[in-house]
Write an enzyme that holds these catalytic residues in place. Structure first.
Site, short mmCIF file in Angstrom:
data_model
loop_
_atom_site.label_atom_id
_atom_site.label_comp_id
_atom_site.label_asym_id
_atom_site.label_seq_id
_atom_site.Cartn_x
_atom_site.Cartn_y
_atom_site.Cartn_z
N HIS A 1 -8.58 18.86 -20.00
CA HIS A 1 -9.06 19.09 -21.36
C HIS A 1 -9.22 20.56 -21.69
O HIS A 1 -9.33 20.94 -22.85
CB HIS A 1 -10.39 18.34 -21.61
CG HIS A 1 -11.59 18.93 -20.95
ND1 HIS A 1 -12.10 18.47 -19.74
CD2 HIS A 1 -12.41 19.95 -21.33
CE1 HIS A 1 -13.16 19.17 -19.43
NE2 HIS A 1 -13.38 20.07 -20.37
N ASP B 1 -8.33 14.07 -15.55
CA ASP B 1 -8.77 15.33 -16.15
C ASP B 1 -8.53 16.50 -15.20
O ASP B 1 -9.36 17.41 -15.08
CB ASP B 1 -10.25 15.25 -16.54
CG ASP B 1 -10.64 16.36 -17.52
OD1 ASP B 1 -9.73 16.92 -18.16
OD2 ASP B 1 -11.84 16.67 -17.63
N GLY C 1 -0.49 -5.26 -12.30
CA GLY C 1 -0.33 -6.10 -13.48
C GLY C 1 -1.40 -7.15 -13.63
O GLY C 1 -1.09 -8.34 -13.79
N GLY D 1 -17.45 25.80 -21.25
CA GLY D 1 -16.85 26.99 -20.64
C GLY D 1 -16.89 26.91 -19.13
O GLY D 1 -16.11 27.57 -18.44
N ASN D 2 -17.81 26.11 -18.58
CA ASN D 2 -17.85 25.87 -17.13
C ASN D 2 -16.76 24.91 -16.69
O ASN D 2 -16.43 24.84 -15.50
CB ASN D 2 -19.20 25.30 -16.70
CG ASN D 2 -20.23 26.35 -16.39
OD1 ASN D 2 -21.23 26.48 -17.08
ND2 ASN D 2 -20.00 27.12 -15.34
N SER D 3 -16.21 24.15 -17.63
CA SER D 3 -15.21 23.14 -17.28
C SER D 3 -14.05 23.74 -16.49
O SER D 3 -13.48 24.76 -16.89
CB SER D 3 -14.67 22.48 -18.55
OG SER D 3 -15.67 21.72 -19.18
#
Length: 488
Positions: free
Chosen positions: A129, A159, A286, A228-230
């Site tokens: 992200h 992510d 499935g 901002g730490n991401s």
């Protein structure tokens, strides 16, 4: 008198010394003696390997005010040939202005995040992200040097994203493991909250295996993490990366004491696939699954609420070819126990397509072993439309307030089943249990039901007040219901 005072003084001194001795050997004293951990040496080694990431996006505009002509109102009054003082504004020809203006593109700041080097030749791990939908990505080192980065691969489901800059001899972080983490263990984060580069925060591990996503059990901490730490690293006291800071749980948008990090073990597996293939390939079998509650376990005869219950089998998928049936409870896949339903997507997803695996399921009160060949998950999984059952014409049989009729051959083919009875009306115990007209009852007390008469016979055997487990198919998905006959 004086001797008594001396005696009391000596007693007081003795008691004081004993209290000090007991305090010194107490856990509190030990904790105070040890003190808080010193992170300075960890930060000194780790900081050069952590980077700031800023991204830009290209947007379309027809002017300076969000795509609107700032002098549009004046031209509406004075005509399309109006020019503002000084000749500014829209400099297109009048003929062009009368039509739709040609779109223009401009680059705008999009966001900031963090990342860290996992190899000396410039590979950087961060969050999906952080770089999603970015037109340009810039990486800034602690010494201020800036590089333009390219995306090697990015995986939205976990992510995780892998970037690369054209550089050599970069400082890297040692990769640890999240498998050994324990609640209460000290950890620290380095990142760029609100764009403030190289910010260090610390805290403890609050929980392990926090379920918030399909494929990753997160590490929960109370480390102060903000926007901002991401993408920045979560480090243990050995200075090794144990996670990637990814999310915060907040009502305000800022830190409120709960931060979530991606376990580094899973992140590195994703990064390896991104580096080799530019994408992540996942296995699929499935099935649609649901939680095994205590009621479901009781209805199916399981000793404990564990595993993943199959609510639907995708037509012509690996599970159907292996013989999986709606209502099966998957307890083990490829040698790995399925403790809760959310374990299955991770275990299957991490299995390479084409793998021949053994799957143990619980079916109608007994264990069944199946051989399955894992398929490949497509980028977009199609969802089959639920078939709406037609209104029955035959007269039915009634038990426990449930009226059922036989299924026609066309209905069996439509529902992809070879047995069962269809509910046409419900009241009493059946209504309380949640049955509705149109439901198809497949089993009663772990016995397949093939006719209304058999359904009544099985239902009448139920003891008053004792729950009777029924597996029901509704809108193409199977589920367990407990019907409790009224006490006499």
């Amino acid at each position: 008198m004086q001797s008594i005072q001396h005696k009391r003084l000596w007693q007081l001194m003795f008691l004081t010394l004993m209290a000090l001795l007991l305090w010194q050997i107490s856990p509190v004293a030990k904790a105070n003696t040890v003190g808080l951990p010193d992170f300075t040496s960890i930060v000194e080694k780790a900081e050069p390997a952590v980077v700031n990431i800023r991204t830009t996006a290209t947007v379309s505009s027809n002017g300076s005010s969000g795509g609107r002509d700032p002098y549009e109102m004046f031209r509406w009054f004075f005509g399309p040939d109006f020019q503002p003082p000084g000749g500014g504004g829209n400099d297109q020809a009048p003929q062009q202005r009368r039509g739709n203006p040609e779109p223009q593109e401009r680059t705008v700041p999009r966001g900031v995040g963090s990342g860290f080097f996992i190899s000396a030749d410039g590979y950087i791990l961060t969050n999906h992200h952080v770089i999603d939908d970015a037109s340009e990505i810039f990486v800034t080192l602690t010494d201020g040097t800036e590089y333009k980065a390219k995306v090697i691969g990015s995986d939205e489901r976990t992510d995780v994203a892998l970037l690369k800059i054209d550089a050599q001899d970069m400082a890297t972080l040692p990769i640890g493991t999240a498998a050994d983490l324990k609640k209460g263990q000290w950890v620290l984060a380095i990142g760029s909250p609100f764009g403030l580069e190289s910010t260090v925060t610390s805290g403890i591990v609050s929980a392990i295996g926090r379920e918030t996503g399909d494929y990753l059990p997160f590490i929960q901490t109370d480390v102060a993490v903000n926007p901002g730490n991401s993408g920045g690293p979560l480090l243990d006291l050995d200075g090794e990366v144990v996670g990637i800071n990814a999310q915060i749980v907040s009502r305000s948008g800022g830190f409120m004491g709960i931060s979530l990090a991606i376990p580094i073990d899973e992140a590195m597996e994703v990064a390896q696939q991104l580096r080799e293939n530019g994408k992540v390939t996942r296995g699929r079998i499935g099935v649609q699954i649901g939680e095994v509650s205590k009621d479901v376990a009781q209805a199916s005869g399981l000793d404990s609420a564990a595993g993943a219950m199959v609510s639907r089998v995708v037509p012509d998928g690996p599970a159907e070819q292996a013989g999986v049936e709606p209502g099966d409870i998957i307890l083990e896949f490829d040698g790995k126990k399925i403790e809760k339903w959310s374990d299955l997507p991770r275990v299957v997803g991490s299995t390479a397509p084409g793998t021949k695996a053994k799957m143990n399921v619980w079916r109608k009160g007994k264990p069944v072993s199946l051989d399955i060949t894992v398929g490949e998950m497509p980028s977009a999984q199609p969802v089959a439309a639920a078939a709406q059952p037609a209104e029955p014409k035959a007269q039915g049989e009634t038990a426990l307030g449930i009226t059922v009729v036989s299924l026609t051959d066309d209905e069996k083919k439509e529902f992809r089943i070879n047995h069962g009875v269809k509910v046409t009306a419900v009241e009493g115990a059946g209504e309380v249990a949640g049955l509705t007209p149109g439901d198809v009852i497949l089993t009663v007390d772990n016995t397949d039901v093939s006719s209304p008469k058999q359904f009544v016979e099985l239902a009448q055997k139920a003891q008053a007040g004792k729950p009777l487990g029924m597996m029901v198919q509704r809108n193409g998905q199977a589920q367990w219901l407990l019907v409790r006959p009224a006490k006499k």
